[in-house]
Structures are given as C-alpha cells and as structure tokens.
Design a protein around this motif. Structure first.
Motif, PDB file in Angstrom:
ATOM      1  N   ARG A  44       0.853  -1.201   0.000  1.00  0.00           N
ATOM      2  CA  ARG A  44       0.000   0.000   0.000  1.00  0.00           C
ATOM      3  C   ARG A  44       0.880   1.239   0.000  1.00  0.00           C
ATOM      4  O   ARG A  44       2.012   1.221   0.486  1.00  0.00           O
ATOM      5  N   PRO A  74       0.602   5.210   1.225  1.00  0.00           N
ATOM      6  CA  PRO A  74      -0.235   6.186   1.927  1.00  0.00           C
ATOM      7  C   PRO A  74      -0.393   7.478   1.127  1.00  0.00           C
ATOM      8  O   PRO A  74       0.476   7.847   0.336  1.00  0.00           O
ATOM      9  N   ASN A  75      -1.513   8.121   1.327  1.00  0.00           N
ATOM     10  CA  ASN A  75      -1.795   9.457   0.772  1.00  0.00           C
ATOM     11  C   ASN A  75      -1.694   9.557  -0.747  1.00  0.00           C
ATOM     12  O   ASN A  75      -1.171  10.540  -1.271  1.00  0.00           O
ATOM     13  N   VAL A  76      -2.193   8.564  -1.469  1.00  0.00           N
ATOM     14  CA  VAL A  76      -2.222   8.632  -2.933  1.00  0.00           C
ATOM     15  C   VAL A  76      -3.174   9.753  -3.332  1.00  0.00           C
ATOM     16  O   VAL A  76      -4.285   9.856  -2.816  1.00  0.00           O
ATOM     17  N   ILE A  95      -5.757  12.226  -5.459  1.00  0.00           N
ATOM     18  CA  ILE A  95      -7.029  11.964  -6.126  1.00  0.00           C
ATOM     19  C   ILE A  95      -6.920  12.431  -7.571  1.00  0.00           C
ATOM     20  O   ILE A  95      -6.656  13.600  -7.831  1.00  0.00           O
ATOM     21  N   GLN A 100      -6.548   2.702  -5.087  1.00  0.00           N
ATOM     22  CA  GLN A 100      -7.292   3.451  -4.089  1.00  0.00           C
ATOM     23  C   GLN A 100      -6.514   4.718  -3.732  1.00  0.00           C
ATOM     24  O   GLN A 100      -5.298   4.688  -3.594  1.00  0.00           O
ATOM     25  N   ASN A 101      -7.234   5.822  -3.560  1.00  0.00           N
ATOM     26  CA  ASN A 101      -6.581   7.080  -3.197  1.00  0.00           C
ATOM     27  C   ASN A 101      -6.700   7.333  -1.693  1.00  0.00           C
ATOM     28  O   ASN A 101      -7.214   6.503  -0.949  1.00  0.00           O
ATOM     29  N   ARG A 102      -6.231   8.489  -1.263  1.00  0.00           N
ATOM     30  CA  ARG A 102      -6.194   8.788   0.177  1.00  0.00           C
ATOM     31  C   ARG A 102      -7.575   8.797   0.840  1.00  0.00           C
ATOM     32  O   ARG A 102      -7.674   8.657   2.048  1.00  0.00           O
ATOM     33  N   ALA A 123      -9.558   6.480   0.752  1.00  0.00           N
ATOM     34  CA  ALA A 123      -9.767   5.114   1.233  1.00  0.00           C
ATOM     35  C   ALA A 123      -8.993   4.852   2.533  1.00  0.00           C
ATOM     36  O   ALA A 123      -8.928   3.714   2.992  1.00  0.00           O
ATOM     37  N   TYR A 141      -6.479   1.890   3.141  1.00  0.00           N
ATOM     38  CA  TYR A 141      -6.411   1.130   1.893  1.00  0.00           C
ATOM     39  C   TYR A 141      -5.784   1.935   0.756  1.00  0.00           C
ATOM     40  O   TYR A 141      -5.675   1.457  -0.366  1.00  0.00           O
ATOM     41  N   SER A 142      -5.359   3.152   1.043  1.00  0.00           N
ATOM     42  CA  SER A 142      -4.719   3.996   0.031  1.00  0.00           C
ATOM     43  C   SER A 142      -3.547   3.252  -0.604  1.00  0.00           C
ATOM     44  O   SER A 142      -2.718   2.669   0.091  1.00  0.00           O
ATOM     45  N   GLY A 143      -3.511   3.241  -1.925  1.00  0.00           N
ATOM     46  CA  GLY A 143      -2.432   2.586  -2.643  1.00  0.00           C
ATOM     47  C   GLY A 143      -2.701   1.149  -3.034  1.00  0.00           C
ATOM     48  O   GLY A 143      -1.910   0.544  -3.746  1.00  0.00           O
TER      49      GLY A 143
END
Length: 91
Positions: free
Chosen positions: A53, A55-57, A59, A73-75, A77, A80-82
């Motif tokens: 994963r 973090p903090n992907v 949007i 998945q973006n932040r 989520a 689940y980000s990443g």
C-alpha cells in the motif's frame, strides 16, 4: 446476475496467468514486466493485487471504473490507500 464460483475462478485463471496489456501513468512504469501476485481474499467485483500500500495517494481520474480497468485506491480510502485492483465488472 450473480456469478458462480466457477466463473469467478475462471476469471482469475485466464486473466491473471498471462500478461495484461496496459498503459500506466509515468509514476507507475516500474510495474511493467513485473510478475504481480493476487491476494487470497477476493471480493466479487474486483481482483486485489498483492502490492504494498502507498499512503496518501492523490485523487485523480475519479471516474466510472469499467471492467478490465486497473485502479488504485486514493487517500480517501484511508488505510487502503495505494491498493491496486483489477475491475471484474463495471462499477
């Protein structure tokens, strides 16, 4: 219409045992030609890939996810980000 377990397994066997042609954003080109396993826990509409994963992907490209899309998945989520998924059905 709900898919049978056989149909779900068939998707995994036929799609995921061969290369998937795709175009990735520049920040993800390191994933080209890399063998990526799938997670054992699989929901009905997506195939979860076994990647770390992130973090903090950010949007971006927040649109309808069509069958065959590769999505991350973006932040929004949270934890689940990443996570990276292959979409089995239009979402």
């Amino acid at each position: 219409m709900k898919k049978s377990i056989y149909e779900k397994d068939l998707f995994t066997q036929t799609i995921l045992q061969s290369p998937i042609p795709c175009n990735l954003l520049s920040g993800y080109k390191h994933l080209y030609n890399k063998e990526i396993n799938i997670r054992p826990d699989q929901p009905e509409n997506i195939t979860r890939l076994l990647l770390p994963r992130k973090p903090n992907v950010g949007i971006r490209h927040n649109i309808v996810r069509h069958r065959g899309s590769i999505v991350m998945q973006n932040r929004l989520a949270a934890r689940y980000s990443g996570e990276v998924y292959l979409v089995k059905h239009d979402l």
